[in-house]
Motif scaffolding. Structure first.
Motif, PDB file in Angstrom:
ATOM      1  N   LYS A  19       0.859  -1.186   0.000  1.00 22.38           N
ATOM      2  CA  LYS A  19       0.000   0.000   0.000  1.00 22.38           C
ATOM      3  C   LYS A  19       0.891   1.231   0.000  1.00 22.38           C
ATOM      4  CE  LYS A  19      -4.057   2.057   2.187  1.00 22.38           C
ATOM      5  NZ  LYS A  19      -5.089   1.902   3.254  1.00 22.38           N
ATOM      6  N   LEU A  20       0.814   1.985  -1.076  1.00 26.61           N
ATOM      7  CA  LEU A  20       1.581   3.214  -1.183  1.00 26.61           C
ATOM      8  C   LEU A  20       0.780   4.380  -0.618  1.00 26.61           C
ATOM      9  CD1 LEU A  20       2.986   2.901  -4.817  1.00 26.61           C
ATOM     10  CD2 LEU A  20       3.869   1.928  -2.682  1.00 26.61           C
ATOM     11  N   SER A  21       1.486   5.318  -0.040  1.00 27.74           N
ATOM     12  CA  SER A  21       0.865   6.531   0.487  1.00 27.74           C
ATOM     13  C   SER A  21       1.503   7.755  -0.149  1.00 27.74           C
ATOM     14  CB  SER A  21       1.054   6.611   2.011  1.00 27.74           C
ATOM     15  OG  SER A  21       0.457   5.513   2.665  1.00 27.74           O
ATOM     16  N   CYS A  22       0.696   8.786  -0.328  1.00 31.10           N
ATOM     17  CA  CYS A  22       1.179  10.067  -0.841  1.00 31.10           C
ATOM     18  C   CYS A  22       0.636  11.148   0.086  1.00 31.10           C
ATOM     19  CB  CYS A  22       0.689  10.293  -2.258  1.00 31.10           C
ATOM     20  SG  CYS A  22       1.051  11.940  -2.913  1.00 31.10           S
ATOM     21  N   LYS A  23       1.519  11.675   0.913  1.00 33.44           N
ATOM     22  CA  LYS A  23       1.145  12.727   1.845  1.00 33.44           C
ATOM     23  C   LYS A  23       1.287  14.083   1.161  1.00 33.44           C
ATOM     24  CE  LYS A  23       0.433  14.679   5.931  1.00 33.44           C
ATOM     25  NZ  LYS A  23      -0.887  14.622   6.619  1.00 33.44           N
ATOM     26  N   VAL A  24       0.223  14.853   1.187  1.00 33.76           N
ATOM     27  CA  VAL A  24       0.187  16.141   0.507  1.00 33.76           C
ATOM     28  C   VAL A  24       0.241  17.267   1.541  1.00 33.76           C
ATOM     29  CG1 VAL A  24      -1.066  17.568  -1.149  1.00 33.76           C
ATOM     30  CG2 VAL A  24      -1.218  15.084  -1.293  1.00 33.76           C
ATOM     31  N   SER A  25       0.972  18.329   1.201  1.00 33.93           N
ATOM     32  CA  SER A  25       1.190  19.397   2.178  1.00 33.93           C
ATOM     33  C   SER A  25       0.007  20.352   2.283  1.00 33.93           C
ATOM     34  CB  SER A  25       2.453  20.189   1.822  1.00 33.93           C
ATOM     35  OG  SER A  25       2.323  20.784   0.535  1.00 33.93           O
ATOM     36  N   GLU A  26      -0.993  20.182   1.399  1.00 33.52           N
ATOM     37  CA  GLU A  26      -2.167  21.029   1.447  1.00 33.52           C
ATOM     38  C   GLU A  26      -3.424  20.175   1.467  1.00 33.52           C
ATOM     39  OE1 GLU A  26      -0.405  24.773  -1.196  1.00 33.52           O
ATOM     40  OE2 GLU A  26      -2.368  23.920  -1.629  1.00 33.52           O
ATOM     41  N   ASN A  27      -4.543  20.823   1.675  1.00 31.47           N
ATOM     42  CA  ASN A  27      -5.827  20.141   1.652  1.00 31.47           C
ATOM     43  C   ASN A  27      -6.030  19.482   0.284  1.00 31.47           C
ATOM     44  OD1 ASN A  27      -8.536  19.408   1.593  1.00 31.47           O
ATOM     45  ND2 ASN A  27      -9.180  21.186   2.768  1.00 31.47           N
ATOM     46  N   ILE A  28      -6.182  18.165   0.272  1.00 39.53           N
ATOM     47  CA  ILE A  28      -6.259  17.471  -1.015  1.00 39.53           C
ATOM     48  C   ILE A  28      -7.544  17.804  -1.768  1.00 39.53           C
ATOM     49  CG2 ILE A  28      -4.739  15.598  -0.321  1.00 39.53           C
ATOM     50  CD1 ILE A  28      -7.203  13.848   0.094  1.00 39.53           C
ATOM     51  N   PHE A  29      -8.523  18.373  -1.097  1.00 41.79           N
ATOM     52  CA  PHE A  29      -9.748  18.746  -1.797  1.00 41.79           C
ATOM     53  C   PHE A  29      -9.548  20.007  -2.633  1.00 41.79           C
ATOM     54  CE2 PHE A  29     -12.383  15.489  -0.239  1.00 41.79           C
ATOM     55  CZ  PHE A  29     -11.992  15.222   1.061  1.00 41.79           C
ATOM     56  N   ASN A  30      -8.380  20.634  -2.514  1.00 37.17           N
ATOM     57  CA  ASN A  30      -8.059  21.777  -3.362  1.00 37.17           C
ATOM     58  C   ASN A  30      -7.687  21.351  -4.776  1.00 37.17           C
ATOM     59  OD1 ASN A  30      -8.455  23.540  -1.245  1.00 37.17           O
ATOM     60  ND2 ASN A  30      -6.300  23.617  -0.680  1.00 37.17           N
ATOM     61  N   PHE A  31      -7.357  20.067  -4.948  1.00 33.39           N
ATOM     62  CA  PHE A  31      -6.817  19.596  -6.205  1.00 33.39           C
ATOM     63  C   PHE A  31      -7.913  19.024  -7.105  1.00 33.39           C
ATOM     64  CE2 PHE A  31      -2.463  20.182  -5.106  1.00 33.39           C
ATOM     65  CZ  PHE A  31      -2.450  20.094  -3.727  1.00 33.39           C
ATOM     66  N   LEU A  80      -2.509   4.025  -2.760  1.00 32.81           N
ATOM     67  CA  LEU A  80      -2.630   3.074  -3.856  1.00 32.81           C
ATOM     68  C   LEU A  80      -2.432   1.688  -3.253  1.00 32.81           C
ATOM     69  CD1 LEU A  80      -3.050   2.784  -6.934  1.00 32.81           C
ATOM     70  CD2 LEU A  80      -0.555   2.600  -7.126  1.00 32.81           C
ATOM     71  N   GLN A  81      -3.538   0.969  -3.115  1.00 35.58           N
ATOM     72  CA  GLN A  81      -3.477  -0.408  -2.645  1.00 35.58           C
ATOM     73  C   GLN A  81      -3.199  -1.300  -3.829  1.00 35.58           C
ATOM     74  OE1 GLN A  81      -3.866  -1.844   0.592  1.00 35.58           O
ATOM     75  NE2 GLN A  81      -3.150  -3.637  -0.531  1.00 35.58           N
ATOM     76  N   MET A  82      -2.137  -2.072  -3.751  1.00 34.44           N
ATOM     77  CA  MET A  82      -1.712  -2.926  -4.855  1.00 34.44           C
ATOM     78  C   MET A  82      -1.735  -4.374  -4.407  1.00 34.44           C
ATOM     79  SD  MET A  82       1.440  -0.637  -6.343  1.00 34.44           S
ATOM     80  CE  MET A  82       2.499  -0.994  -4.939  1.00 34.44           C
ATOM     81  N   ASN A  83      -2.582  -5.164  -5.044  1.00 31.87           N
ATOM     82  CA  ASN A  83      -2.703  -6.581  -4.716  1.00 31.87           C
ATOM     83  C   ASN A  83      -2.288  -7.429  -5.905  1.00 31.87           C
ATOM     84  OD1 ASN A  83      -3.852  -5.867  -2.197  1.00 31.87           O
ATOM     85  ND2 ASN A  83      -5.912  -5.826  -3.088  1.00 31.87           N
ATOM     86  N   ASN A  84      -1.998  -8.689  -5.614  1.00 31.65           N
ATOM     87  CA  ASN A  84      -1.609  -9.634  -6.663  1.00 31.65           C
ATOM     88  C   ASN A  84      -0.519  -9.035  -7.559  1.00 31.65           C
ATOM     89  OD1 ASN A  84      -1.594 -11.944  -8.218  1.00 31.65           O
ATOM     90  ND2 ASN A  84      -3.326 -11.297  -9.482  1.00 31.65           N
ATOM     91  N   LEU A  85       0.527  -8.553  -6.929  1.00 33.93           N
ATOM     92  CA  LEU A  85       1.589  -7.895  -7.677  1.00 33.93           C
ATOM     93  C   LEU A  85       2.335  -8.872  -8.569  1.00 33.93           C
ATOM     94  CD1 LEU A  85       2.722  -5.497  -4.853  1.00 33.93           C
ATOM     95  CD2 LEU A  85       2.135  -4.779  -7.177  1.00 33.93           C
ATOM     96  N   LYS A  86       2.771  -8.337  -9.703  1.00 34.70           N
ATOM     97  CA  LYS A  86       3.483  -9.127 -10.694  1.00 34.70           C
ATOM     98  C   LYS A  86       4.864  -8.518 -10.925  1.00 34.70           C
ATOM     99  CE  LYS A  86      -0.921  -9.859 -13.090  1.00 34.70           C
ATOM    100  NZ  LYS A  86      -1.659  -9.734 -14.378  1.00 34.70           N
ATOM    101  N   PRO A  87       5.804  -9.309 -11.417  1.00 30.85           N
ATOM    102  CA  PRO A  87       7.142  -8.751 -11.681  1.00 30.85           C
ATOM    103  C   PRO A  87       7.097  -7.528 -12.593  1.00 30.85           C
ATOM    104  CG  PRO A  87       7.222 -11.134 -11.745  1.00 30.85           C
ATOM    105  CD  PRO A  87       5.769 -10.767 -11.612  1.00 30.85           C
ATOM    106  N   GLU A  88       6.160  -7.489 -13.520  1.00 39.05           N
ATOM    107  CA  GLU A  88       6.080  -6.342 -14.433  1.00 39.05           C
ATOM    108  C   GLU A  88       5.547  -5.081 -13.761  1.00 39.05           C
ATOM    109  OE1 GLU A  88       4.824  -9.420 -14.890  1.00 39.05           O
ATOM    110  OE2 GLU A  88       2.851  -9.341 -15.908  1.00 39.05           O
ATOM    111  N   ASP A  89       5.099  -5.192 -12.516  1.00 39.58           N
ATOM    112  CA  ASP A  89       4.709  -4.008 -11.751  1.00 39.58           C
ATOM    113  C   ASP A  89       5.920  -3.302 -11.142  1.00 39.58           C
ATOM    114  OD1 ASP A  89       1.888  -5.866 -10.584  1.00 39.58           O
ATOM    115  OD2 ASP A  89       1.890  -4.301 -12.133  1.00 39.58           O
TER     116      ASP A  89
END
Length: 115
Positions: A19-31, A80-89
């Motif tokens: 599970k990837l995380s992306c922390k944003v420095s501002e309110n994400i509802f601005n985007f 980004l939740q990533m399941n059933n990962l493959k080498p090509e990922d």
């Protein structure tokens, strides 16, 4: 200055999850849009998943049914939740956000899928 900081990458075996995380420095509802891209070794950067301000999500065909994009407004974080990962990922995964024509990128987090 808007900052996006990814985390959660690492080494995982085929069939595993991350599970990837992306922390944003501002309110994400601005985007307008939050996205995840990736760039594998020797490849072009490609769009993986998008989430619009209207909560509509879209996925590249090669991750449909395996990856899920989501956000937590209270934490200003996109996942980004990533399941059933493959080498090509295997790739460096980047978080992207835009406010109209202003684009912002994170520094990336490496995901390696290998046995």
């Amino acid at each position: 200055q808007v900052q996006l900081v990814e985390s959660g990458g690492g080494l995982v075996q085929p069939g595993g999850s991350l599970k990837l995380s992306c922390k944003v420095s501002e309110n994400i509802f601005n985007f307008n849009t939050m996205r995840w891209y990736r760039q594998g070794p020797g490849k072009e950067r490609e769009l993986v998943a998008s989430l619009t301000v209207g909560e509509r999500s879209e996925y590249a065909e090669f991750v449909k049914g395996r990856f899920t994009i989501s956000k937590d407004g209270a934490k200003n974080t996109v996942y980004l939740q990533m399941n059933n990962l493959k080498p090509e990922d295997t790739a460096n995964y980047y978080c992207f956000a835009n406010i109209l024509s202003r684009h912002f990128w994170g520094q990336g987090t490496q995901v390696t899928v290998s046995s």
